[in-house]
Write a protein that holds these residues in place. Structure first.
Motif, mmCIF file in Angstrom:
data_model
loop_
_atom_site.group_PDB
_atom_site.id
_atom_site.type_symbol
_atom_site.label_atom_id
_atom_site.label_comp_id
_atom_site.label_asym_id
_atom_site.label_seq_id
_atom_site.Cartn_x
_atom_site.Cartn_y
_atom_site.Cartn_z
ATOM 1 N N ASP A 1 0.856 -1.189 0.000
ATOM 2 C CA ASP A 1 0.000 0.000 0.000
ATOM 3 C C ASP A 1 0.890 1.237 0.000
ATOM 4 N N SER B 1 -1.797 -1.475 -3.951
ATOM 5 C CA SER B 1 -3.232 -1.645 -3.689
ATOM 6 C C SER B 1 -3.963 -0.322 -3.568
ATOM 7 N N ASP C 1 -7.239 0.368 -0.931
ATOM 8 C CA ASP C 1 -8.644 -0.027 -0.959
ATOM 9 C C ASP C 1 -8.790 -1.372 -1.653
ATOM 10 N N GLU D 1 -9.174 -6.413 1.711
ATOM 11 C CA GLU D 1 -8.448 -6.530 0.455
ATOM 12 C C GLU D 1 -8.041 -7.975 0.192
ATOM 13 N N SER E 1 -15.340 -2.978 10.816
ATOM 14 C CA SER E 1 -14.718 -3.492 9.596
ATOM 15 C C SER E 1 -14.663 -4.997 9.699
#
Length: 668
Positions: A59, A101, A104, A132, A198
């Motif tokens: 990321d 990535s 997201d 992900e 989440s």
């Protein structure tokens, strides 16, 4: 000394092979050097290691995530280099291809598609989050490309649903039992769970609820979902609502960025003071050494869990080499890497090592994808091929075991197992280890000294507010209402309920069996309840009015020897009866003589038996007197005549329906 060669030594198998090559070359019209050069090139290519392409999804969206990705990329590269330095004769060679990535799910899926389609990677490491990784795992299962994640810990992502997904980290549900054991260790009966809203945050909840129930520990009185992007005002409103509750034990399961913001707001709300207890999962405990001094100050007294990693000489050597390489490769980075490596960084290192070892063990050939046979491909997913080496590489990865940086690398059902968890107390400038937890022994003060009651206790903990004694876990709620418990006053049988007024006190003393049962129930509630006894005066219909007090709202509860009737059940709810009611009879006990052989004598008294025997004898004598003169059977010796008299007495018992004259005629 040079030995002379005989002519015969020039003639041998190699001579004939060379001659044969010359003949063949002459026949095809080529110079002998041409085929010889081709043969040499093929032998050299056969010795070159076979490339195994591995994709790594990181990321790079933000500055903070880029700093983490830089460290993880460096660790993964070092793992590949260290493996081939330790195995110089390997027939395969891992080639790393990196993807972004963008922080997201869509970006992670796009990076995975690009790596599989264009780079033709045979395995993928990453991505970072569970959301992900779930998307990428489905893509990997479709393309038969193993996806190894060292940071996706949500239990909702399972190798059973995505067969080409391998978790090289400890899933969150494994720490549910350690959390429940810690709560039970301190005797807390109620807890509030704050979790990130989440897949990472919600995945632990079912396992945590089951663990609390299995160890008979605290019950979850409330679950609070905290959005990862919540503003400070939203966090303040949430914390002040929890502050009004009587529960003072909080379990936090969130990533360290959200958790640090939450604890800063909790400190502002006065919830990091004496009487509060905070237990956090490894999302914070594993990264305590990387938190800022301000964040550590806001978390003073917090108890956390983290997977135990032994600081061996191998880990220390890797840490030193990592710092030197990172600073050499990223001189412009302002990231501080002087601390020991985190467990996630060690897991990423072991993951790359495992792929290199698996590729070598399975003798994985180069990348080969089978293009699907479709008449018209509309999307990139439709044009995605299927790896011919994925199944073999997956089996090799699952069966790979070695002593890695983070401990023993062993996968069970496609997931890494953790041998022990470390219990730490955040105090001062960092974390202090106060104990351990293992599946076999539970809580231990030291892993090397098991057994004994003292060895199964945690070391002293400094709680929030610098308190040395453990918080009791609850307090009287400022908004709570005191329950009115109505009890009957009575003059008679007082063993069930007895109300006695004490001198110099406005509060009566209430005792009795019903009161003992009620207070035992209140003590076993997972939360505190304040109540007071309200005596109800005795009257002819006092129990009817007592039930009406509850149905009318004047009293919240009625405790006493109240009989459950149909009419009262329409007015109020009753508990299950814990004692029987009704009339009883008290009688003297008698010995059981039912097994005696003389039981047939008991219906008649002794005098009656003697009178019956006398009348039988008298009846026999009368018969003898009458029959003696006319009936020769009644004659004979005195003993015969005396026996005949008793015979007629016996026949009277046996032949009760027949007259003695008929019996006599039978003799005639």
């Amino acid at each position: 000394m040079v030995r002379a060669l005989r002519p015969s030594s020039l003639v041998g198998p190699s001579f004939f092979y060379a001659l044969l090559l010359l003949v063949v070359a002459a026949l095809v019209g080529q110079h002998p050097a041409g085929p010889l050069r081709v043969a040499t090139a093929q032998s050299v290519s056969a010795l070159a290691p076979v490339p195994v392409r591995v994709g790594v999804i990181l990321d790079w969206a933000t500055k903070a995530s880029s700093a983490v990705s830089l460290r993880r990329r460096t660790g993964i590269q070092m793992a590949v280099e260290d493996y081939y330095a330790a195995h110089p004769g390997s027939a395969t060679r891992v080639e790393l291809h990196f993807g972004d990535s963008k922080g997201d799910v869509v970006g992670a899926a796009s990076a995975a598609l690009d790596l599989i389609k264009n780079a033709q990677v045979q395995a993928i490491i990453g991505p970072k989050t569970s959301a992900e990784a779930e998307f990428v795992a489905h893509i990997g299962s479709r393309a038969h490309v193993p996806v190894l994640s060292y940071s996706a810990t949500s239990p909702s992502l399972s190798p059973a649903q995505t067969p080409y997904f391998v978790r090289t980290a400890a899933k969150d549900s494994l720490q549910a039992t350690p959390v429940a054991t810690v709560l039970a260790h301190f005797g807390w009966r109620a807890a509030v769970v704050l979790h990130e809203d989440s897949p990472y945050g919600t995945g632990i909840l079912p396992a945590l609820a089951d663990a609390l129930q299995s160890v008979d520990s605290a019950a979850i009185v409330e679950r609070v979902a905290v959005p990862s992007g919540a503003h400070d005002n939203a966090l303040d409103a949430l914390l002040y609502r929890l502050k009004a509750m009587p529960t003072r034990v909080f379990v936090v399961h969130a990533n360290f960025r959200l958790a640090t913001r939450l604890f800063r707001r909790a400190e502002e709300a006065g919830m990091m003071s004496d009487g509060y207890a905070w237990v956090v999962t490894d999302g914070v405990g594993s990264l305590v050494d990387r938190l800022s001094p301000e964040d550590v100050d806001a978390m003073q007294g917090v108890v956390s869990l983290r997977p135990h990693v032994e600081l061996t000489s191998q880990v220390k050597n890797f840490s030193a080499r990592f710092r030197a390489r990172f600073r050499r490769g990223n001189p412009a980075s302002d990231d501080d890497v002087i601390n020991d490596p985190t467990v996630t960084r060690l897991w990423s290192y072991d993951t790359a090592w495992a792929i290199a070892a698996a590729a070598e063990a399975a003798s994985v050939p180069g990348p080969a994808f089978q293009t699907p046979q479709r008449s018209r491909a509309l999307t990139d997913l439709d044009r995605l091929g299927v790896s011919a080496t994925g199944a073999a590489l997956l089996r090799a990865v699952v069966n790979t075991t070695f002593d890695g940086m983070a401990g023993r690398f062993k996968l069970v059902n496609g997931q890494l197992q953790v041998a022990a968890y470390e219990v730490v107390n955040i105090i001062g400038n960092g974390a202090r280890t106060v104990g351990f937890w293992t599946p076999e022994s539970g809580i231990l003060r030291d892993l090397n000294n098991g057994g004994g009651k003292a060895a199964r206790q945690l070391k002293p903990i400094l709680w929030p507010g610098e308190a040395l004694s453990k918080p009791r876990g609850w307090t009287e709620s400022p908004n709570g209402r005191v329950l009115n418990v109505a009890v009957p006053m009575k003059n008679g049988f007082k063993q069930f309920v007895d109300v006695v007024g004490e001198k110099n006190s406005t509060t009566p003393k209430v005792t009795g069996y019903c009161i003992d049962v009620f207070e035992a129930v209140m003590k076993n509630l997972p939360y505190p309840v304040n109540y007071r006894y309200v005596p109800f005066p005795r009257s002819p219909d006092s129990y009817e009015k007592l039930v009406d007090q509850v149905s009318g709202g004047e009293a919240d509860i009625a405790v006493g020897d109240v009989t459950i009737t149909a009419s009262r059940m329409h007015e109020a709810d009753f508990t299950m009866p814990f004692t029987e009611s009704g009339w009883a009879m008290v009688v003297a006990t008698r010995p059981d003589t039912s097994a005696s052989m003389w039981i047939f004598l008991q219906p008649l008294t002794t005098s009656l038996w003697l009178a019956s025997l006398a009348f039988f004898c008298f009846t026999g004598f009368v018969v003898w007197v009458i029959e003696h003169r006319v009936n020769p059977e009644f004659r004979g010796t005195p003993s015969q005549q005396f026996g005949l008299i008793f015979y007629f007495s016996f026949s009277t018992l046996v032949f009760a329906r027949r007259s003695w004259r008929a019996t006599c005629r039978g003799w005639w």
